[in-house]
Write an enzyme that holds these catalytic residues in place. Sequence first.
Site, PDB file in Angstrom:
ATOM      1  N   ARG A   1     -43.955  17.881 -21.333  1.00  8.24           N
ATOM      2  CA  ARG A   1     -43.240  17.818 -20.054  1.00  8.24           C
ATOM      3  C   ARG A   1     -42.041  18.769 -20.072  1.00  8.24           C
ATOM      4  O   ARG A   1     -41.465  19.052 -21.111  1.00  8.24           O
ATOM      5  CB  ARG A   1     -42.717  16.402 -19.789  1.00  8.24           C
ATOM      6  CG  ARG A   1     -43.778  15.361 -19.591  1.00  8.24           C
ATOM      7  CD  ARG A   1     -43.178  14.053 -19.079  1.00  8.24           C
ATOM      8  NE  ARG A   1     -42.138  13.528 -19.943  1.00  8.24           N
ATOM      9  CZ  ARG A   1     -40.858  13.362 -19.593  1.00  8.24           C
ATOM     10  NH1 ARG A   1     -40.440  13.722 -18.397  1.00  8.24           N
ATOM     11  NH2 ARG A   1     -39.984  12.848 -20.437  1.00  8.24           N
TER      12      ARG A   1
ATOM     13  N   ARG B   1     -50.011  20.157 -15.243  1.00 14.75           N
ATOM     14  CA  ARG B   1     -49.887  18.696 -15.201  1.00 14.75           C
ATOM     15  C   ARG B   1     -49.318  18.266 -13.853  1.00 14.75           C
ATOM     16  O   ARG B   1     -48.250  18.729 -13.445  1.00 14.75           O
ATOM     17  CB  ARG B   1     -48.982  18.244 -16.336  1.00 14.75           C
ATOM     18  CG  ARG B   1     -48.865  16.746 -16.527  1.00 14.75           C
ATOM     19  CD  ARG B   1     -48.190  16.483 -17.863  1.00 14.75           C
ATOM     20  NE  ARG B   1     -47.843  15.090 -18.046  1.00 14.75           N
ATOM     21  CZ  ARG B   1     -47.299  14.606 -19.166  1.00 14.75           C
ATOM     22  NH1 ARG B   1     -47.065  15.422 -20.178  1.00 14.75           N
ATOM     23  NH2 ARG B   1     -46.995  13.335 -19.274  1.00 14.75           N
TER      24      ARG B   1
ATOM     25  N   GLN C   1     -48.268  15.724 -30.815  1.00 14.89           N
ATOM     26  CA  GLN C   1     -47.002  15.592 -30.093  1.00 14.89           C
ATOM     27  C   GLN C   1     -46.045  16.684 -30.555  1.00 14.89           C
ATOM     28  O   GLN C   1     -45.749  16.794 -31.751  1.00 14.89           O
ATOM     29  CB  GLN C   1     -46.391  14.205 -30.328  1.00 14.89           C
ATOM     30  CG  GLN C   1     -47.213  13.093 -29.714  1.00 14.89           C
ATOM     31  CD  GLN C   1     -46.478  11.771 -29.680  1.00 14.89           C
ATOM     32  OE1 GLN C   1     -46.598  11.026 -28.713  1.00 14.89           O
ATOM     33  NE2 GLN C   1     -45.727  11.459 -30.723  1.00 14.89           N
TER      34      GLN C   1
ATOM     35  N   ARG D   1     -39.204 -12.963 -51.176  1.00 16.85           N
ATOM     36  CA  ARG D   1     -39.195 -11.505 -51.318  1.00 16.85           C
ATOM     37  C   ARG D   1     -40.069 -11.068 -52.489  1.00 16.85           C
ATOM     38  O   ARG D   1     -39.989 -11.637 -53.575  1.00 16.85           O
ATOM     39  CB  ARG D   1     -37.772 -10.995 -51.536  1.00 16.85           C
ATOM     40  CG  ARG D   1     -36.894 -11.050 -50.308  1.00 16.85           C
ATOM     41  CD  ARG D   1     -35.522 -10.481 -50.601  1.00 16.85           C
ATOM     42  NE  ARG D   1     -34.630 -10.626 -49.461  1.00 16.85           N
ATOM     43  CZ  ARG D   1     -34.435  -9.690 -48.540  1.00 16.85           C
ATOM     44  NH1 ARG D   1     -35.089  -8.546 -48.635  1.00 16.85           N
ATOM     45  NH2 ARG D   1     -33.603  -9.904 -47.552  1.00 16.85           N
TER      46      ARG D   1
END
Length: 228
Positions: free
Chosen positions: A9, A68, A105, A160
């Site tokens: 974008r 787009r 990405q 733990r």
Amino acid sequence: MIVCIIPARGGSEGIPKKNLLPICGQPLIGWTIDSALETQEIDEIFVSTDDDEIANFAKSKGVKVIKRPVEISGGDASSESAIIHALNVIEESVDCKITLTVFLQATSPLRVSKDISEAILLFRDSNADSLFSSSVAADLTIWNNGPYGLESVNFDYKKRLIRQVAPIQYVENGSIYIFRPKLLLETGNRLGGRIETYIMQPWQIHEIDVQEDAELVEYYMERYIIGK
């Protein structure tokens, strides 16, 4: 045919024009385009964008651009919506059947072509329907605000375990996604069916959301990618 789609974008809430932010000598998106171009298994690369400057830069790199639509270019628009639109455009313009989609990405640029190639090989060998890249979350203990106060999420604070015997946990690093187009088109989700993960190095977990992230990514880029 294996196609790579890179959504990018023009707008960004954290950093203005983030996908064009200079990182180690070129716009941020350039590193993702380069890693895709260097991956022999990928047949076609498409950048999906609403921004003319990003489009022109992508074309200068020799990759194809998909315009787009405005309605799926806002901050609330999902990456899935951009990829579904891109797949529909590609299907109308090519004769070959798309067998795999590689979704990269741009904001997670700490990958090289070897990572993408190995992820594709793992996808094929494991007969997966979808895959995401990850890093091992060593010693990462997460807490959540529950209805009765703080709650341990991914471990039991009352019992733990030492690191050597604790179960392996993975953090999705946003760098590489691979899936069968049919899966995304039917479910609207990049992940589903038989899911596999490709494990990357701990330093490859970093992505760029704010300016401070960019400085950290540049450090790792210079040390581990440009240096080699």
